[in-house]
Scaffold this motif. Structure first.
Motif, PDB file in Angstrom:
ATOM      1  N   ASP A  35      -5.598   3.832   0.763  1.00 29.14           N
ATOM      2  CA  ASP A  35      -6.464   3.953   1.978  1.00 29.14           C
ATOM      3  C   ASP A  35      -7.578   2.842   2.120  1.00 29.14           C
TER       4      ASP A  35
ATOM      5  N   THR B  37       0.838  -1.267   0.117  1.00 25.28           N
ATOM      6  CA  THR B  37      -0.052   0.084  -0.078  1.00 25.28           C
ATOM      7  C   THR B  37       0.991   1.238  -0.020  1.00 25.28           C
TER       8      THR B  37
ATOM      9  N   ARG C  12       0.641   4.042  -2.686  1.00 26.84           N
ATOM     10  CA  ARG C  12       0.207   5.683  -2.239  1.00 26.84           C
ATOM     11  C   ARG C  12       1.264   6.407  -3.124  1.00 26.84           C
TER      12      ARG C  12
ATOM     13  N   ARG D 244      -8.381  -0.194   4.762  1.00 32.85           N
ATOM     14  CA  ARG D 244      -9.658  -0.233   5.174  1.00 32.85           C
ATOM     15  C   ARG D 244     -10.235  -1.685   5.251  1.00 32.85           C
TER      16      ARG D 244
END
Length: 297
Positions: free
Chosen positions: A92, A74, A78, A96
């Motif tokens: 994000d 991630t 990003r 989650r």
């Protein structure tokens, strides 16, 4: 359009299918192992390299990030987002979905129904935590497990206590949920792309097993969803910010319940069970949203 697929294994069915369909539709595709990407972070500078060469001019990225590489994967995603690369599942959103507790808290805040879930950390509170849930059977699952791993069915309260103590001894984060007996070892996998359920299958557990995951020997067939099931699947994906998601539902006496939301759902089972070219629907979604270089028909 230039598409990057973040995947650690080029031989996986899902990765191969996405590459195959994207190339058939005239796009340039590259599979990138996220653990071989590395970044430079500085004010006014966004740089990412792969095996010694700078990555640039990427229009879209499809994250296929496994649980073992969530943190690093991630972070790479990003960095691509900071470069203006479109992705249907942001870093994000992936985070989650990957955290089951956080996922359920978000879904519950949106009013989406799910199996009642409890969570507690201190051993002194275990008895009261289980009291909050009610009578067994209880389903105890690791917070970041996948494909049915780290999921245990405890049929007696003493068994629930023992499993909870064992998980705590491993310093593992876990949840305890009510067991939905009327589901009878089956669930629904709803594949959501761009705010629509594009395919759905019903998975059946093998005799003696309560987990319907195909990796656990379960079988799958095409499913016809109700309006309510389609609505809750789409709402769950949107609540987490996922443009592509596998939403698992249980059919209960009180209606459809969200069991789990997967940010990197596999394609092999759903395409085989339904005959739907889900891979093409994903690539078409990129074409509609990635901007420059997108193929128009």
């Amino acid at each position: 359009m230039k598409i990057a697929i973040l995947s650690r294994n080029t031989r996986l069915y899902s990765t191969q299918r996405l590459v195959e369909v994207a190339r058939e539709r005239g796009h340039v595709v590259r599979v990138l192992d996220p653990l071989r990407c590395y970044v430079r972070i500085a004010p006014g500078s966004v740089e990412i390299r792969y095996k010694g060469k700078a990555l640039h001019d990427i229009d879209a990225a499809i994250p296929r990030i496994g649980t073992s590489s969530t943190f690093y994967g991630t972070a790479v995603l990003r960095q691509l987002e900071m470069m203006g690369v479109y992705t249907p599942n942001s870093s994000d959103a992936v985070l989650r979905a990957r955290d089951k507790l956080r996922c359920l808290q978000i879904l519950s805040a949106k009013g989406l129904d799910m199996p009642v879930t409890v969570f507690g950390d201190n051993p002194d509170d275990t008895t009261d935590v289980l009291e909050m849930l009610g009578e067994p059977p209880h389903v105890i699952k690791l917070n970041e497990g996948s494909q049915g791993t780290g999921v245990v069915l405890a049929e007696k309260r003493s068994a629930s206590q023992s499993v909870v103590e064992a998980f705590r001894g491993l310093y593992a984060n876990f949840l305890v949920q009510e067991f939905i007996a009327e589901a009878k070892g089956s669930d629904l996998r709803c594949f959501v792309v761009g705010g629509q359920v594009v395919a759905a299958m019903q998975r059946e557990a093998v005799p003696g097993e309560f987990r319907a995951n195909l990796h656990r020997g379960g079988t799958a067939s095409a499913a016809k969803l109700t309006v309510a099931e389609k609505r809750i699947a789409v709402s769950a994906a949107q609540a987490l910010g996922l443009g592509i998601a596998g939403v698992d539902l249980l059919r209960s006496n009180r209606g459809p319940l969200v069991l789990e939301v997967n940010a990197s759902p596999g394609l092999e089972g759903i395409e085989a069970a339904t005959g739907v070219n889900v891979s093409e629907k994903i690539i078409r979604h990129l074409e509609q949203h990635a901007g420059k270089g997108a193929k128009r028909e």
